[in-house]
Design a protein around this motif. Structure first.
Motif, PDB file in Angstrom:
ATOM      1  N   VAL A 133       0.478  -1.058   0.012  1.00 44.19           N
ATOM      2  CA  VAL A 133       0.479   0.045   0.177  1.00 44.19           C
ATOM      3  C   VAL A 133       1.003   1.247   0.393  1.00 44.19           C
ATOM      4  N   SER A 134       1.357   2.112  -1.013  1.00 47.11           N
ATOM      5  CA  SER A 134       1.471   3.496  -0.975  1.00 47.11           C
ATOM      6  C   SER A 134       0.547   4.253  -1.875  1.00 47.11           C
ATOM      7  N   GLU A 135       1.333   5.636  -0.800  1.00 44.52           N
ATOM      8  CA  GLU A 135       0.960   7.592  -1.121  1.00 44.52           C
ATOM      9  C   GLU A 135       0.987   7.560  -2.322  1.00 44.52           C
ATOM     10  N   ASN A 136       2.346   6.922  -3.014  1.00 43.32           N
ATOM     11  CA  ASN A 136       2.466   6.925  -4.509  1.00 43.32           C
ATOM     12  C   ASN A 136       3.328   5.556  -5.763  1.00 43.32           C
ATOM     13  N   PRO A 137       2.785   6.490  -6.981  1.00 43.35           N
ATOM     14  CA  PRO A 137       2.853   4.553  -7.664  1.00 43.35           C
ATOM     15  C   PRO A 137       3.720   4.082  -7.248  1.00 43.35           C
ATOM     16  N   ILE A 138       3.624   2.600  -7.183  1.00 45.44           N
ATOM     17  CA  ILE A 138       4.700   1.919  -7.140  1.00 45.44           C
ATOM     18  C   ILE A 138       5.474   1.195  -8.035  1.00 45.44           C
ATOM     19  N   MET A 139       6.867   1.370  -8.451  1.00 42.79           N
ATOM     20  CA  MET A 139       7.497   0.975  -9.194  1.00 42.79           C
ATOM     21  C   MET A 139       7.782  -0.023  -9.269  1.00 42.79           C
ATOM     22  N   ALA A 140       8.347  -1.187  -8.625  1.00 41.80           N
ATOM     23  CA  ALA A 140       8.740  -1.948  -7.995  1.00 41.80           C
ATOM     24  C   ALA A 140       7.725  -3.048  -8.877  1.00 41.80           C
ATOM     25  N   THR A 141       9.015  -3.648  -9.186  1.00 41.18           N
ATOM     26  CA  THR A 141       8.692  -5.169 -10.117  1.00 41.18           C
ATOM     27  C   THR A 141       8.640  -6.179  -9.103  1.00 41.18           C
ATOM     28  N   ASP A 142       8.925  -6.256  -8.381  1.00 41.39           N
ATOM     29  CA  ASP A 142       8.450  -7.530  -6.843  1.00 41.39           C
ATOM     30  C   ASP A 142       8.444  -6.994  -5.960  1.00 41.39           C
ATOM     31  N   TRP A 143       8.138  -7.579  -4.248  1.00 41.29           N
ATOM     32  CA  TRP A 143       7.490  -6.382  -3.118  1.00 41.29           C
ATOM     33  C   TRP A 143       8.915  -6.503  -2.183  1.00 41.29           C
ATOM     34  N   GLN A 144      10.072  -6.682  -2.867  1.00 41.92           N
ATOM     35  CA  GLN A 144      11.780  -6.654  -2.195  1.00 41.92           C
ATOM     36  C   GLN A 144      12.247  -5.291  -2.781  1.00 41.92           C
ATOM     37  N   SER A 145      12.279  -5.035  -4.017  1.00 44.47           N
ATOM     38  CA  SER A 145      12.680  -3.630  -4.650  1.00 44.47           C
ATOM     39  C   SER A 145      12.473  -2.026  -4.216  1.00 44.47           C
ATOM     40  N   HIS A 146      11.814  -1.974  -3.347  1.00 44.82           N
ATOM     41  CA  HIS A 146      11.303  -0.672  -3.362  1.00 44.82           C
ATOM     42  C   HIS A 146      11.819  -0.513  -2.070  1.00 44.82           C
ATOM     43  N   PRO A 147      12.146   0.967  -2.126  1.00 47.00           N
ATOM     44  CA  PRO A 147      12.536   1.598  -0.167  1.00 47.00           C
ATOM     45  C   PRO A 147      10.965   1.396   0.772  1.00 47.00           C
ATOM     46  N   ILE A 148      11.391   0.245   1.859  1.00 43.63           N
ATOM     47  CA  ILE A 148      10.185   0.189   2.386  1.00 43.63           C
ATOM     48  C   ILE A 148       9.645   1.429   3.179  1.00 43.63           C
ATOM     49  N   SER A 149      10.372   2.380   3.330  1.00 44.50           N
ATOM     50  CA  SER A 149       9.508   3.174   4.056  1.00 44.50           C
ATOM     51  C   SER A 149       8.859   3.852   3.310  1.00 44.50           C
ATOM     52  N   ASP A 150       8.767   3.849   1.647  1.00 47.85           N
ATOM     53  CA  ASP A 150       7.454   4.736   1.154  1.00 47.85           C
ATOM     54  C   ASP A 150       6.300   3.370   0.761  1.00 47.85           C
ATOM     55  N   TYR A 151       6.486   2.370   1.247  1.00 46.57           N
ATOM     56  CA  TYR A 151       4.592   1.815   1.134  1.00 46.57           C
ATOM     57  C   TYR A 151       4.531   1.138   2.338  1.00 46.57           C
ATOM     58  N   TYR A 152       4.032   0.358   2.843  1.00 45.12           N
ATOM     59  CA  TYR A 152       3.286  -0.230   4.295  1.00 45.12           C
ATOM     60  C   TYR A 152       3.148  -1.797   3.312  1.00 45.12           C
ATOM     61  N   ALA A 153       4.373  -3.224   4.085  1.00 46.05           N
ATOM     62  CA  ALA A 153       4.114  -4.502   3.240  1.00 46.05           C
ATOM     63  C   ALA A 153       3.970  -5.398   4.221  1.00 46.05           C
ATOM     64  N   TYR A 154       2.705  -6.476   3.386  1.00 49.29           N
ATOM     65  CA  TYR A 154       2.229  -7.332   4.598  1.00 49.29           C
ATOM     66  C   TYR A 154       2.026  -8.472   3.603  1.00 49.29           C
ATOM     67  N   HIS A 155       2.185  -9.025   4.367  1.00 51.51           N
ATOM     68  CA  HIS A 155       2.601 -10.896   4.199  1.00 51.51           C
ATOM     69  C   HIS A 155       1.248 -11.542   4.148  1.00 51.51           C
ATOM     70  N   GLU A 156       1.034 -12.196   2.881  1.00 49.93           N
ATOM     71  CA  GLU A 156      -0.604 -13.104   3.417  1.00 49.93           C
ATOM     72  C   GLU A 156      -0.677 -14.596   2.683  1.00 49.93           C
ATOM     73  N   ASP A 157      -0.931 -15.728   3.533  1.00 49.48           N
ATOM     74  CA  ASP A 157      -0.261 -17.386   2.710  1.00 49.48           C
ATOM     75  C   ASP A 157      -1.751 -17.817   3.135  1.00 49.48           C
ATOM     76  N   PHE A 158      -2.705 -18.074   2.239  1.00 49.50           N
ATOM     77  CA  PHE A 158      -3.825 -18.513   1.955  1.00 49.50           C
ATOM     78  C   PHE A 158      -3.299 -19.865   1.454  1.00 49.50           C
ATOM     79  N   LYS A 159      -3.982 -20.924   2.442  1.00 47.37           N
ATOM     80  CA  LYS A 159      -4.239 -22.534   2.900  1.00 47.37           C
ATOM     81  C   LYS A 159      -5.650 -22.871   2.238  1.00 47.37           C
ATOM     82  N   VAL A 160      -5.260 -23.840   1.088  1.00 45.19           N
ATOM     83  CA  VAL A 160      -6.475 -24.913   0.534  1.00 45.19           C
ATOM     84  C   VAL A 160      -7.371 -24.913   1.863  1.00 45.19           C
TER      85      VAL A 160
END
Length: 206
Positions: A133-160
């Motif tokens: 979640v970010s106030e500015n456009p997300i330029m990352a091509t994967d969740w780790q390639s953007h400065p962590i201070s620029d967005y909220y990052a959360y992990h979810e793991d859906f199970k069958v």
């Protein structure tokens, strides 16, 4: 005794509302009608932002598109997860970093994100996903390639077998919401619903 109580209650209610329903007193009647109409609009219209799905009908995009699974199908208001019903997104095969994103059109304090999974097959494709979640456009091509201070990052793991949808209740603040899938299989979403929250914490990755 019971009949007396009912008669008293009826008489008391009539005495309270009689001034407003007396058409001779048009000023009070108009005032009462305006107040009632305003309350109704607040409770049941889209202006009540806390009850409004902020993502519905908004601008969306995704990393790739395959099999007619347009990104817009995740914000069409239809939570049916059967792909044959025509309301599930689908990215193309062969892309390692699959993602889907919605632009809310403005910055909001976000309280809840609901992610509805595909249900006719392939439910494990929402395993090991990340929500950005970010106030500015997300330029990352994967969740780790953007400065962590620029967005909220959360992990979810859906199970069958897990209840559908995934309900994500960690508050964040932003305009852009992106869902990443790290594995190579396509990303499919039946619907994404986003609702406003009442407070915004300091961004903390989890």
């Amino acid at each position: 005794v019971y009949k007396r109580q009912v008669v008293w209650l009826k008489t008391d209610i009539q005495s309270i509302f009689k001034p407003y329903f007396n058409f001779k007193n048009s000023f009070r009647m108009k005032r009462f009608t305006i107040i009632l109409a305003a309350l109704f609009c607040f409770l049941f219209s889209d202006s009540n932002v806390f009850a409004q799905n902020l993502a519905k009908g908004k601008t969306v995009r995704q990393s790739t598109t395959g099999y007619g699974g347009l990104a817009s199908k995740a914000v069409d208001g239809n939570t049916n997860g059967d792909y044959r019903k025509g309301s599930v997104t689908h990215t193309a095969r062969g892309d390692r970093n699959q993602w889907w994103e919605v632009d809310l059109g403005g910055v909001y304090d976000i309280g809840t994100i609901k992610i509805f999974n595909r249900t006719d097959c392939c439910m494990d494709r929402l395993k090991d996903i990340y929500i950005l979640v970010s106030e500015n456009p997300i330029m990352a091509t994967d969740w780790q390639s953007h400065p962590i201070s620029d967005y909220y990052a959360y992990h979810e793991d859906f199970k069958v077998g897990q209840a559908n949808p995934i309900v994500h209740n960690k508050n964040a603040r932003g305009r852009y919401v992106r869902i990443f899938r790290q594995a190579g299989a396509p990303l499919s979403l039946a619907e994404v619903e986003i609702y406003a929250g009442k407070r915004t914490p300091t961004p903390v990755p989890t």
